[in-house]
Design a protein around this motif. Structure first.
Motif, mmCIF file in Angstrom:
data_model
loop_
_atom_site.group_PDB
_atom_site.id
_atom_site.type_symbol
_atom_site.label_atom_id
_atom_site.label_comp_id
_atom_site.label_asym_id
_atom_site.label_seq_id
_atom_site.Cartn_x
_atom_site.Cartn_y
_atom_site.Cartn_z
ATOM 1 N N UNK A 198 1.007 -0.816 0.071
ATOM 2 C CA UNK A 198 -0.053 0.029 0.411
ATOM 3 C C UNK A 198 1.272 0.907 0.016
ATOM 4 N N UNK A 199 0.935 1.945 -1.045
ATOM 5 C CA UNK A 199 1.789 3.383 -1.235
ATOM 6 C C UNK A 199 0.780 5.028 -0.022
ATOM 7 N N UNK A 294 1.547 -0.138 -10.615
ATOM 8 C CA UNK A 294 1.131 0.752 -9.791
ATOM 9 C C UNK A 294 -0.505 1.277 -9.927
ATOM 10 N N UNK A 295 -0.878 0.832 -9.079
ATOM 11 C CA UNK A 295 -2.050 1.904 -9.080
ATOM 12 C C UNK A 295 -1.560 3.559 -8.700
ATOM 13 N N UNK A 296 -1.778 4.846 -9.042
ATOM 14 C CA UNK A 296 -0.893 5.956 -8.409
ATOM 15 C C UNK A 296 -2.172 5.786 -6.995
ATOM 16 N N UNK A 297 -1.495 6.677 -5.548
ATOM 17 C CA UNK A 297 -1.781 7.627 -4.120
ATOM 18 C C UNK A 297 -1.917 8.307 -4.978
ATOM 19 N N UNK A 302 -4.975 6.087 -0.455
ATOM 20 C CA UNK A 302 -3.562 5.714 -0.608
ATOM 21 C C UNK A 302 -3.425 4.657 -2.014
ATOM 22 N N UNK A 303 -2.244 4.261 -2.271
ATOM 23 C CA UNK A 303 -2.673 3.590 -4.097
ATOM 24 C C UNK A 303 -1.955 2.507 -3.427
#
Length: 648
Positions: A198-199, A294-297, A302-303
């Motif tokens: 989790x980003x 990557x699923x951007x934050x 969060x990402x």
């Protein structure tokens, strides 16, 4: 003229229908709400299922402990893993044990208390078989009493139990920074297939479509000294993380055949290679492609960073064959060029940001993840104060403690050590490389004769390797000595260290042939058989025969065989032979044993009549040390007589 509405007209006018636009808008809103509710219900169901499995695991762990404490002799309520009753715990059992016996057993709900068979695990130690047992298979580690769930039929290996640490090159607010993920996976544990990170909200990661082949990071994979490909050596494989041309989708393709020893720089090309039929030799290591997405934050949400680990080629085992450390670095800028747009930007607010991680392994039920422990919080600080208050410093304490040997490979008193093994020592702190040499790190045999070799220092002074010039002797005890001449960086001497190990015993040569008899019939002129050394060392052999007629020949008639197979061609010369059956005995003499057998007869035509060759029951006699008894058939047909021959 004014118009007066009746009460009925007024009510009808107020009850007119909705327009088409209004109906479509309401239906769209209802559809959106239904999707949100359905998603929430689905998520709650999965979360509830996982919570139930965790609760049942704790209940069974408590029950298993009670069963163990109450039983005499003490035992856990588990199933015998030798399901095929062959006396071996291996991959042929169901579930299989691909890493050997690692003390993982299936929970047996019908297990009976040894001293009181009327009491069973369920319902006397747990109330009932949990409903979640229909979804997962519960197992116990009999050395630690841990109980854990796994997919039904998955191999009997412990859960992955990985550890992941996160670090950053720069921890200042708003600054571009590389992020390093350090994933440690234990040997003989379930291998990780998918790692989700989790980003934290506030980070900017990725977000740009880069040209194919642009470098966005680097992956270094380390296999510890417990690896099966080059024991005693730390092996390293490296590969760049590359953009795929699609936004936030990257991949890394390490070639495991390019693994390098950290001790001597030699290539070990069999890492993760599949085992061949002999169960010992391995194929070259594969090239595997691991995917990063990557699923951007955002500043508010969060990402996610997902690492999908390819396990589709090579050894194809469900466990880690050694302790593995993956060091994944995502660069601050593509191609590490500061002129490019940054890949990662720190949050603009000073705070502690946690990179939460979870993993899915080879034995877990689909879509079930486990939390990964480790140091995963990053402290992002604001800009430094213009005139910071000086931090008081203290007088450094001098280092007066010398280093000690942390580990030694082969371990002390080890037996059956391969003769080609290197000796590797690790230290409690960095040592001065120039003080580690053939005088301070030495190997001697049981006659105190020194072993010639090369000493190298690796790990920035944290380990040293003694690489013998040639193979060690078989069945010999060696002493490893590290002296106080080795010092740390402060010149403190090493605490002297010694250990011993014994090399493997070389098996005696052992002769075997591929067939005990050859029948040439009435037309064949050459046949062949194989000589193989199924033992150890070098097998020296010669071939003789008792052919007094002169029709038989063999090629070659002598040779040396280690583990390979030699083909022997036997020829017959039919010219000048009368119509009859001819029989000869070939003897293979070697330093392993002697083997004699008949080479079946050959027949000739006479007056248009075919003579059938004699058929003798093949017999192989083993004469150890060239002495023994051989039974040779002297007749044929229904009545047979046997002659007892003595041979030296």
């Amino acid at each position: 003229m004014s118009r007066h509405w009746s009460t009925r007209d007024y009510m009808m006018r107020r009850q007119r229908g909705f327009t088409l636009v209004e109906l479509l808008a309401v239906m769209a809103i209802i559809g959106i709400l239904a999707g949100v509710v359905a998603g929430s219900i689905s998520g709650l169901g999965a979360n509830g299922q996982n919570a139930q499995i965790q609760s049942d695991t704790r209940i069974m762990e408590t029950g298993a402990d009670r069963f163990f404490n109450d039983s005499f002799p003490q035992t856990y309520p588990v199933v015998n893993p030798d399901t095929n009753n062959d006396g071996e715990l291996d991959g042929l059992d169901s579930p299989p044990l691909p890493a050997g016996d690692v003390n993982v057993r299936l929970i047996d709900y019908d297990a009976r208390l040894p001293q009181d068979p009327t009491k069973t695990f369920a319902p006397d130690f747990i109330k009932d078989i949990p409903n979640s047992a229909a979804l997962v298979s519960y197992r116990a580690v009999t050395t630690t009493s841990d109980v854990f769930p796994a997919a039904d039929g998955a191999p009997l290996i412990p859960p992955s139990n990985s550890r992941l640490n996160v670090a950053a090159d720069d921890t200042e607010t708003g600054a571009p920074s590389a992020i390093i993920f350090d994933l440690i996976m234990s040997k003989n544990r379930a291998a990780v297939e998918l790692l989700k990170t989790q980003i934290p909200a506030g980070y900017i990661v990725g977000g740009q479509s880069l040209p194919t082949g642009a470098e966005v990071g680097k992956l270094d994979i380390f296999f510890d000294v417990d690896n099966p490909w080059k024991p005693g050596h730390i092996l390293k494989v490296s590969a760049p993380v590359l953009a795929t041309g699609r936004a936030n989708k990257w991949e890394v393709s390490p070639n495991y055949a390019t693994a390098v020893s950290e001790s001597n720089g030699n290539v070990v090309d069999t890492v993760k290679g599949a085992l061949q039929a002999d169960g010992i030799t391995r194929d070259p290591g594969p090239t595997l492609t691991h995917n990063l997405e990557i699923s951007p934050a955002t500043t508010e949400t969060p990402g996610t960073k997902s690492l999908e680990i390819d396990r589709s080629q090579g050894s194809l085992v469900a466990h880690n064959e050694s302790r593995e450390t993956w060091v994944l670095k995502i660069f601050s800028h593509p191609d590490e060029n500061d002129l490019n747009d940054p890949l990662i930007t720190n949050p603009s607010l000073a705070a502690v940001y946690r990179w939460v991680n979870e993993e899915h392994s080879t034995i877990q039920v689909e879509d079930v993840f486990e939390a990964v422990a480790g140091r995963q919080a990053l402290l992002i600080k604001g800009d430094p104060v213009a005139s910071p208050t000086p931090i008081p410093t203290s007088t450094p304490v001098p280092d007066t403690t010398g280093p000690i040997v942390g580990t030694i490979s082969p371990f002390n008193s080890a037996t059956g050590v391969a003769v080609g093994t290197d000796i590797v020592a690790t230290f409690s702190e960095k040592v001065t490389s120039s003080t580690v040499n053939g005088t301070t790190f030495k190997i001697e045999d049981d006659l105190t004769s020194p072993v010639a070799g090369v000493v190298t220092v690796a790990g920035n002074g944290l380990s040293a390797t003694f690489n013998p010039t040639g193979d060690l002797a078989n069945d010999t005890t060696y002493t490893v000595t590290l002296t106080s001449g080795i010092t740390d960086l402060a010149l403190n001497p090493l605490t002297p260290f010694t250990s011993t190990f014994t090399t493997e015993v070389l098996a005696a040569p052992d002769l075997t042939v591929s067939t005990p008899a050859l029948d040439f019939g009435t037309g064949l002129t050459n046949l062949s058989f194989d000589i193989t050394n199924v033992g150890g060392g070098s097998l020296t052999w010669t071939i003789t025969d008792n052919d007094s007629v002169g029709f038989l020949g063999t090629t070659p008639i002598s040779g040396d065989t280690t583990s390979e197979t030699d083909a022997i061609v036997v020829t017959v010369d039919r010219s000048g032979l009368a119509a009859a059956t001819y029989v000869a005995t070939i003897t293979v003499t070697s330093n392993g044993d002697i083997q004699r057998w008949h080479r079946g007869g050959i027949g000739r035509h006479a007056s248009g009549r075919r003579t059938s060759p004699g058929h003798f029951p093949p017999f192989v006699g083993h004469l150890w040390n060239s002495w023994g008894t051989v039974l040779v058939p002297a007749g044929h047909g229904r009545g047979r007589r046997w002659e007892r021959l003595r041979g030296r």
